[in-house]
Design a protein around this motif. Structure first.
Motif, PDB file in Angstrom:
ATOM      1  N   THR A 183      45.643  82.125  -5.340  1.00  0.00           N
ATOM      2  CA  THR A 183      45.030  82.647  -6.563  1.00  0.00           C
ATOM      3  C   THR A 183      44.804  84.149  -6.513  1.00  0.00           C
ATOM      4  O   THR A 183      44.500  84.754  -7.535  1.00  0.00           O
ATOM      5  CB  THR A 183      43.698  81.942  -6.892  1.00  0.00           C
ATOM      6  OG1 THR A 183      42.808  82.090  -5.789  1.00  0.00           O
ATOM      7  CG2 THR A 183      43.922  80.485  -7.230  1.00  0.00           C
ATOM      8  N   GLY A 184      44.937  84.750  -5.333  1.00  0.00           N
ATOM      9  CA  GLY A 184      44.823  86.202  -5.249  1.00  0.00           C
ATOM     10  C   GLY A 184      43.539  86.715  -4.643  1.00  0.00           C
ATOM     11  O   GLY A 184      43.213  87.900  -4.798  1.00  0.00           O
ATOM     12  N   GLU A 218      26.613  86.116  -7.824  1.00  0.00           N
ATOM     13  CA  GLU A 218      27.686  85.542  -8.648  1.00  0.00           C
ATOM     14  C   GLU A 218      28.586  84.724  -7.740  1.00  0.00           C
ATOM     15  O   GLU A 218      28.804  85.075  -6.574  1.00  0.00           O
ATOM     16  CB  GLU A 218      28.539  86.630  -9.313  1.00  0.00           C
ATOM     17  CG  GLU A 218      27.795  87.516 -10.282  1.00  0.00           C
ATOM     18  CD  GLU A 218      27.560  86.905 -11.653  1.00  0.00           C
ATOM     19  OE1 GLU A 218      28.083  85.788 -11.914  1.00  0.00           O
ATOM     20  OE2 GLU A 218      26.871  87.540 -12.452  1.00  0.00           O
ATOM     21  N   ILE A 219      29.125  83.648  -8.292  1.00  0.00           N
ATOM     22  CA  ILE A 219      30.140  82.840  -7.625  1.00  0.00           C
ATOM     23  C   ILE A 219      31.336  82.846  -8.561  1.00  0.00           C
ATOM     24  O   ILE A 219      31.278  82.273  -9.649  1.00  0.00           O
ATOM     25  CB  ILE A 219      29.654  81.403  -7.360  1.00  0.00           C
ATOM     26  CG1 ILE A 219      28.393  81.429  -6.488  1.00  0.00           C
ATOM     27  CG2 ILE A 219      30.763  80.567  -6.726  1.00  0.00           C
ATOM     28  CD1 ILE A 219      27.661  80.105  -6.412  1.00  0.00           C
ATOM     29  N   VAL A 220      32.383  83.538  -8.141  1.00  0.00           N
ATOM     30  CA  VAL A 220      33.538  83.757  -9.013  1.00  0.00           C
ATOM     31  C   VAL A 220      34.713  82.907  -8.533  1.00  0.00           C
ATOM     32  O   VAL A 220      35.167  83.047  -7.393  1.00  0.00           O
ATOM     33  CB  VAL A 220      33.942  85.242  -9.033  1.00  0.00           C
ATOM     34  CG1 VAL A 220      35.118  85.463  -9.970  1.00  0.00           C
ATOM     35  CG2 VAL A 220      32.758  86.119  -9.434  1.00  0.00           C
ATOM     36  N   GLU A 241      34.687  82.528 -14.054  1.00  0.00           N
ATOM     37  CA  GLU A 241      36.055  82.181 -13.681  1.00  0.00           C
ATOM     38  C   GLU A 241      36.968  83.275 -14.203  1.00  0.00           C
ATOM     39  O   GLU A 241      36.825  83.713 -15.344  1.00  0.00           O
ATOM     40  CB  GLU A 241      36.470  80.835 -14.267  1.00  0.00           C
ATOM     41  CG  GLU A 241      37.875  80.419 -13.859  1.00  0.00           C
ATOM     42  CD  GLU A 241      38.232  79.001 -14.267  1.00  0.00           C
ATOM     43  OE1 GLU A 241      39.405  78.623 -14.063  1.00  0.00           O
ATOM     44  OE2 GLU A 241      37.366  78.267 -14.774  1.00  0.00           O
ATOM     45  N   ILE A 242      37.872  83.708 -13.345  1.00  0.00           N
ATOM     46  CA  ILE A 242      38.837  84.730 -13.731  1.00  0.00           C
ATOM     47  C   ILE A 242      40.232  84.161 -13.528  1.00  0.00           C
ATOM     48  O   ILE A 242      40.586  83.738 -12.425  1.00  0.00           O
ATOM     49  CB  ILE A 242      38.659  86.024 -12.904  1.00  0.00           C
ATOM     50  CG1 ILE A 242      37.263  86.614 -13.127  1.00  0.00           C
ATOM     51  CG2 ILE A 242      39.749  87.040 -13.261  1.00  0.00           C
ATOM     52  CD1 ILE A 242      36.943  87.811 -12.236  1.00  0.00           C
ATOM     53  N   ALA A 258      44.814  94.855 -11.722  1.00  0.00           N
ATOM     54  CA  ALA A 258      43.787  95.874 -11.986  1.00  0.00           C
ATOM     55  C   ALA A 258      42.679  95.319 -12.875  1.00  0.00           C
ATOM     56  O   ALA A 258      41.500  95.627 -12.681  1.00  0.00           O
ATOM     57  CB  ALA A 258      44.415  97.110 -12.612  1.00  0.00           C
ATOM     58  N   GLU A 259      43.039  94.463 -13.822  1.00  0.00           N
ATOM     59  CA  GLU A 259      42.039  93.875 -14.709  1.00  0.00           C
ATOM     60  C   GLU A 259      41.151  92.886 -13.948  1.00  0.00           C
ATOM     61  O   GLU A 259      39.925  92.852 -14.149  1.00  0.00           O
ATOM     62  CB  GLU A 259      42.732  93.183 -15.878  1.00  0.00           C
ATOM     63  CG  GLU A 259      41.789  92.708 -16.955  1.00  0.00           C
ATOM     64  CD  GLU A 259      42.507  92.100 -18.151  1.00  0.00           C
ATOM     65  OE1 GLU A 259      41.913  91.209 -18.784  1.00  0.00           O
ATOM     66  OE2 GLU A 259      43.656  92.503 -18.447  1.00  0.00           O
ATOM     67  N   VAL A 260      41.743  92.093 -13.085  1.00  0.00           N
ATOM     68  CA  VAL A 260      40.976  91.162 -12.261  1.00  0.00           C
ATOM     69  C   VAL A 260      39.988  91.938 -11.392  1.00  0.00           C
ATOM     70  O   VAL A 260      38.798  91.605 -11.323  1.00  0.00           O
ATOM     71  CB  VAL A 260      41.912  90.293 -11.387  1.00  0.00           C
ATOM     72  CG1 VAL A 260      41.126  89.483 -10.361  1.00  0.00           C
ATOM     73  CG2 VAL A 260      42.768  89.383 -12.266  1.00  0.00           C
TER      74      VAL A 260
END
Length: 165
Positions: A12-13, A89-91, A140-141, A148-150
């Motif tokens: 997922t990165g 936060e939990i992302v 959630e992303i 760059a946006e993430v």
């Protein structure tokens, strides 16, 4: 001061996003590296399950609670829930399985996911574990967005990095 958990399935990165955050001056810890994880035998005897070394994670978070410096911690382990109350936060980073498997096939910095068995486990874990991660996430992303946006979204959660000393 923010302590942010970045979690998600393989591909997922997480590591890529943390690398970019580190370039921006943030303190990041990828718990897949550096002895943060120990492998504990599964109760059913079918191998081992990675878990955080709780003493090390506790000390890491405590250090950053005192420092006031933002901290990003990345990891996906079965005992991470024990620390949820200590994260601001939990992302959850997410992507469709096909995207994750393509990324894993093309990455050269991590061998996990290259075998048929590992790819099958990733698909099974995405079905069984990702919903649990989603239910405890505060955000959630979707990582199909430009990197760059993430990274901008993650950085906004933490505020500015600590000044260099």
């Amino acid at each position: 001061m923010a302590v942010i958990l970045v979690t998600g399935m393989s591909g997922t990165g997480k590591s890529t996003a943390l690398g970019r955050l580190e370039q921006r001056g943030y303190r990041v810890v990828d718990t897949d590296l550096g002895g943060w994880i120990e492998h504990i035998p599964r109760p059913d005897g079918t191998g081992t399950e990675p878990q955080w070394r709780e003493d090390r994670i506790d000390a890491l978070i405590a250090d950053h609670e005192r420092s006031g410096e933002p901290l990003f911690i990345a990891g996906t382990v079965w005992n991470q829930g024990r620390f949820h109350s200590r994260f601001d936060e939990i992302v959850l980073l997410s992507a469709p399985v096909a995207v994750m498997l393509d990324r894993i096939a093309n990455r050269d910095d991590n061998p996990f996911g290259k075998t048929t068995e590992e790819r099958e486990r990733i698909m099974a874990d995405t079905t069984g574990i990702e919903p649990l991660l989603r239910s405890s996430a505060t955000r959630e992303i979707d990582t199909r967005k430009p990197l760059a946006e993430v990274v901008d979204q993650l950085a906004a959660l933490a505020g500015p990095p600590a000044p260099h000393r």
